[in-house]
Design a protein around this motif. Sequence first.
Motif, short mmCIF file in Angstrom:
data_model
loop_
_atom_site.label_atom_id
_atom_site.label_comp_id
_atom_site.label_asym_id
_atom_site.label_seq_id
_atom_site.Cartn_x
_atom_site.Cartn_y
_atom_site.Cartn_z
N GLY A 104 36.22 34.24 12.76
CA GLY A 104 35.00 34.97 12.28
C GLY A 104 34.58 34.54 10.92
N THR A 105 33.39 35.08 10.59
CA THR A 105 32.77 35.56 9.49
C THR A 105 33.92 36.62 8.56
N GLY A 106 34.05 36.00 7.41
CA GLY A 106 34.14 37.37 6.43
C GLY A 106 33.84 38.06 5.39
N SER A 111 24.41 33.05 2.66
CA SER A 111 24.60 31.28 2.47
C SER A 111 25.35 30.99 3.50
N VAL A 112 26.08 32.38 3.95
CA VAL A 112 27.31 32.21 4.91
C VAL A 112 27.09 31.70 6.58
N ALA A 113 27.00 30.87 7.09
CA ALA A 113 27.23 30.76 8.47
C ALA A 113 27.96 31.60 9.37
N PRO A 114 27.68 32.24 10.38
CA PRO A 114 28.56 32.92 11.35
C PRO A 114 30.02 31.85 11.91
N SER A 115 30.42 31.77 11.77
CA SER A 115 31.57 30.99 12.76
C SER A 115 31.85 31.50 14.39
N VAL A 116 31.01 32.54 14.58
CA VAL A 116 30.78 32.84 16.49
C VAL A 116 29.24 33.06 16.00
N PRO A 145 34.97 25.48 19.15
CA PRO A 145 34.47 24.22 19.00
C PRO A 145 33.09 24.30 19.81
N GLN A 146 32.00 24.86 19.61
CA GLN A 146 30.99 24.50 20.57
C GLN A 146 29.83 23.35 19.83
N GLY A 147 29.90 22.57 18.95
CA GLY A 147 28.65 22.25 18.36
C GLY A 147 28.03 20.77 19.24
N THR A 148 28.64 20.16 19.64
CA THR A 148 28.20 19.43 20.80
C THR A 148 27.28 19.84 21.69
N GLY A 157 33.48 29.51 17.96
CA GLY A 157 33.00 29.90 19.64
C GLY A 157 31.24 30.63 19.11
N VAL A 158 30.57 31.33 20.70
CA VAL A 158 29.48 31.42 21.16
C VAL A 158 29.56 32.65 22.49
N ILE A 159 28.06 33.49 21.64
CA ILE A 159 27.93 34.78 22.32
C ILE A 159 26.82 33.90 23.06
N ASN A 160 27.29 33.84 24.19
CA ASN A 160 25.23 33.11 24.41
C ASN A 160 24.40 34.58 25.67
N MET A 161 23.18 34.68 24.77
CA MET A 161 22.66 36.18 25.99
C MET A 161 21.31 35.49 26.62
N THR A 162 21.57 35.78 27.70
CA THR A 162 19.87 35.59 28.59
C THR A 162 19.75 36.84 28.71
#
Length: 766
Positions: A104-106, A111-116, A145-148, A157-162
């Motif tokens: 994750g991001t520590g 300026s730091v993008a989140p890892s998740v 990784p989910q960059g595509t 990774g991704v936390i995908n909320m709807t």
Amino acid sequence: MTKAQKALLLAGTGLFAVAQPAFAQTPQAASADGATEDVITVTARKREENLIDVPLPVSVATAAQLARDQIYNVTDLQRITPALEISQTSGGETNGGGRLRGLGTGVFNPSVAPSVALVVDQVPVGNLNFPQIFDLAQVEVLRGPQGTLFGQGASAGVINMTTVAPTTDRIKSSVAVDYANKGTGGSEVGELVLRSAINLPLGDDAAIRVAAQYKRETGLQRSKTTGRENVIEDYGVRARVLLRPSERVTVNLIGEYAKEVQDGQTFFAIAIAPNGTTPFGPPGGTIGGISTGAYTSPTGCNVVITQRAEEYCEDIPTFMTLNTGGISGIIDWELNDNLTLTSVTGYRERGFTQYTRDFSRLTGAPAARQEKAQEDSRGFNQELRLAYTGSSLDVVGGVYYNDFRFNRKPLGAGPYAFGNNLQGNRTGFSVCTAAGFFCPVPTSFTIEQTTNRTIAVFTDATLKLGDQFNIFGGLRYSDYKNLTLTGVNTLVPTTAFTTTDSNLSGRIGVSYRPNAGTNIYASYSRGYKPPAVGSNPAGALFQLLPESADTFELGAKFGISRFQLAANVFYTKLKNFQSQTSVFVGTALVSQPLNVPSVTSKGFELTIQGRILPGLSVNGGYQYNDITFPTGYVGDDGGNLGGTQFLNAPKHKFTLSTDYAVPFGDTVEGFLNANLVYKSEVLLASRADPRYRFPAHELINLGIGIRGRGEAGWSASIFVRNLTKSREPTAFLASTFAGQADGGIRAWPVAGLTARVVGVRAGFDF
């Protein structure tokens, strides 16, 4: 047998015991697309699919589970899947605080993008998150990784909320309340949560849904100086509009606003008493003993030090506010039966105001504070993608643009008397007595202006080789630029630092479908996280190197009757992990960003979801994750952390959410639900001192009540979160006294995680 081995045996035995009878039965017939009777639908690949068809490790929490498990903020999400840890502290964390498989991001830097990546209704939130969440239809947690397919910040990774969408079928409304009173029924925190929503059709082709939540939490902490208990109060409102101007065009418009007020929430209260032995002060005294006296003696503020981290000292109470607002629009245009064009546009603002923020919790002595500081952020996202679905090929491709701006400035309109140390006149960070007559670190204010933009082109495809084999993969090209401007005690920046980078990442994999209810897959993916800007103790800016992650996955999913089983093994090698260390600047302990050269995460995951018996639904998982610091890595205290389990990453974690219903006639049923979490030992700070390792523990949440069956939408229940009063904080921080580490440990407590909450809840659907 160790606790970790017991947890592993329990998880494996439990899954086997649940699954064994189902294997002995004749599975229910699957439909032509492979879906079993109870389909779990996800959008992990930017299209609606049965979960079993997705060759990726994905955990899903439905609206029903989120409600019964009382998932009200981002920190609560770590209870829905073993892969996810959230380490949010004050202000909700600039970068989200999410960690998947220990990555994750520590770094607390804009300026730091989140890892998740945190994605809400297809819009990446990035560094503009808000800690509270409400009116959710589903949460999907994607590992690796989910960059595509997803925007900036998806390297881990991704936390995908709807959120819940409006419908045109009929008028619907709901209202619910949770109430807990501190001291009643063993509750250690007071809590009031009000939730409501209404759906209004506006004809056959339009509808609107408005949802709101109000939450007030009291008594998590208490100032022994003033006698006041802290209050955290937040509210949010969201409106969603659905429009169908034609049979092939669908428009979703979303607007929301949320605000949080923290009154008296101190920054890391003392939880473990100082034990330093360095001689200091009077003959025979030690810094640990003197520091302890500053908290616990009658001449101090008489705090009782416990891991509950409830009591603290202060000269000036902390008061902060956080607010966010945003609008977004999603347009789906079906060009024909196979081709859809989608536009996702989002704009979001975030404001974090620190009127007074006390860092030291000392009385009558110089204390570290941030005063009269305002941090304003805004971001704009635009994604345009084209999706093709055919008999042998599915393709998603598009372009993505993100513009993010951050500005730290003095609070108010000015004029500003920079450097004034007197109480009520300080603007910025200082280490001073309350009156300001003695300041080991004089008041100074550092302005910061950060602007970054990302442009990306991406594609993700699945090639179907007959009925059983699929090849899937994709590529992403990213171009990134960041400009950071800073200045001390001035409104005009004096230092500028520019960072640019570009990268090609992607994934490739294969899946095998021996039958409609089975999916076996293997993949390799390369993740990327752009560079960032850090500052050293002297204030000089420097570049944090970009991260790259190579991940291998091997997994299988099985649809069995009314539930699904999944298992996978993973291996990730990450280079240049963006982290930070704590160093002394004068008498203050501050954070300095750094790159950890290499981190490896490897292990396996097991999950089960669905209805295993009539009336019994479960969503459970277990993760074994071996992730360690590199050889020779030196912690913040100078100790060797090489080979030690990584920060905020339990080696073993088990989660289980269950709901069991028993009918009492045709219209009423009783129910019992439980949300259980087991974690092995967790390192909560980058220090070799074993006291920073929180021991293995369980978190038990229960609810029991009655509810209507069928269309009778009502429920009433009693709940308890943290039944056994586990004292796990979200983070540990070293304690200091007179400019030296005194051996004490400060903690950031969380209601339901560190303190027990007991109350009642009721809800109605109309």
